[in-house]
Design an enzyme around this catalytic site. Structure first.
Site, PDB file in Angstrom:
ATOM      1  N   CYS A  67      19.237 -20.046  35.742  1.00 24.92           N
ATOM      2  CA  CYS A  67      19.006 -19.496  34.405  1.00 24.92           C
ATOM      3  C   CYS A  67      18.381 -18.106  34.518  1.00 24.92           C
ATOM      4  O   CYS A  67      17.407 -17.908  35.222  1.00 24.92           O
ATOM      5  CB  CYS A  67      18.078 -20.437  33.629  1.00 24.92           C
ATOM      6  SG  CYS A  67      17.646 -19.834  31.979  1.00 24.92           S
ATOM      7  N   CYS A 113      19.852 -24.335  28.759  1.00 27.75           N
ATOM      8  CA  CYS A 113      19.019 -24.647  29.914  1.00 27.75           C
ATOM      9  C   CYS A 113      18.030 -25.731  29.510  1.00 27.75           C
ATOM     10  O   CYS A 113      17.316 -25.587  28.509  1.00 27.75           O
ATOM     11  CB  CYS A 113      18.285 -23.399  30.382  1.00 27.75           C
ATOM     12  SG  CYS A 113      17.069 -23.704  31.686  1.00 27.75           S
ATOM     13  N   CYS A 137      31.787 -23.382  29.915  1.00 29.30           N
ATOM     14  CA  CYS A 137      32.143 -21.979  29.715  1.00 29.30           C
ATOM     15  C   CYS A 137      30.830 -21.225  29.495  1.00 29.30           C
ATOM     16  O   CYS A 137      30.207 -21.339  28.442  1.00 29.30           O
ATOM     17  CB  CYS A 137      33.061 -21.892  28.496  1.00 29.30           C
ATOM     18  SG  CYS A 137      33.718 -20.266  28.185  1.00 29.30           S
TER      19      CYS A 137
END
Length: 157
Positions: A67, A113, A137
């Protein structure tokens, strides 16, 4: 009277506890990576980068995608595949790393996340790109990449 005093003390204690929890959350948030304006737009405001413009769309190196906001490991490069959709595509996530929420219109499923809640993109099912029949995606701008040789040095995998 003792009961009232006890309740008052408990109330003060709980209020102090709640304040400390909120301060810890604020502190944790301050430890996130600094984001530029476009990264904030995508990660915090749930925007989308234009297709075929992201750094990791055609990226082929071995390692771990993390992330951009908090650095939590999200995807292994072994789960990345070419979907030719214009964004990095993965058919699996690292266990517990990604949350899924159905969009308000019920047509798509947003992925975020699990650690910080940052917007990653959307997940799609039943397209037949891989045996797992799943496509995450993901916006490149929501990701950073740690090469495999650095993964093992840091004990990640």
């Amino acid at each position: 009277m003792k009961t009232i005093v006890l309740l008052f003390i408990l109330g003060l204690s709980f209020g102090s506890y709640a304040q400390n929890v909120n301060q810890e959350k604020d502190t944790k948030k301050m430890e996130y990576n600094k984001l530029n304006e476009f990264e904030r737009y995508v990660i915090l405001e749930k925007g989308t980068e234009r297709p075929f413009t992201g750094k990791y769309t055609d990226y082929k190196e071995s390692g771990t995608y993390v992330c951009k906001q908090c650095g939590a490991a999200l995807y292994k490069s072994t789960d990345k595949f070419d979907s030719h959709c214009g964004w990095p595509s993965f058919d699996d996530e690292i266990d517990g790393a990604v949350n899924r929420t159905v969009d308000a219109d019920g047509r798509r499923t947003e992925i975020t996340c699990a650690n910080c809640g940052g917007h990653l993109g959307h997940v799609f099912f039943g397209e037949g790109f891989t045996d797992k029949n799943t496509r995450h995606c993901v916006n490149s701008v929501s990701l950073d990449f740690i090469p495999a040789n650095e993964d093992t040095k840091k004990g990640k995998q």
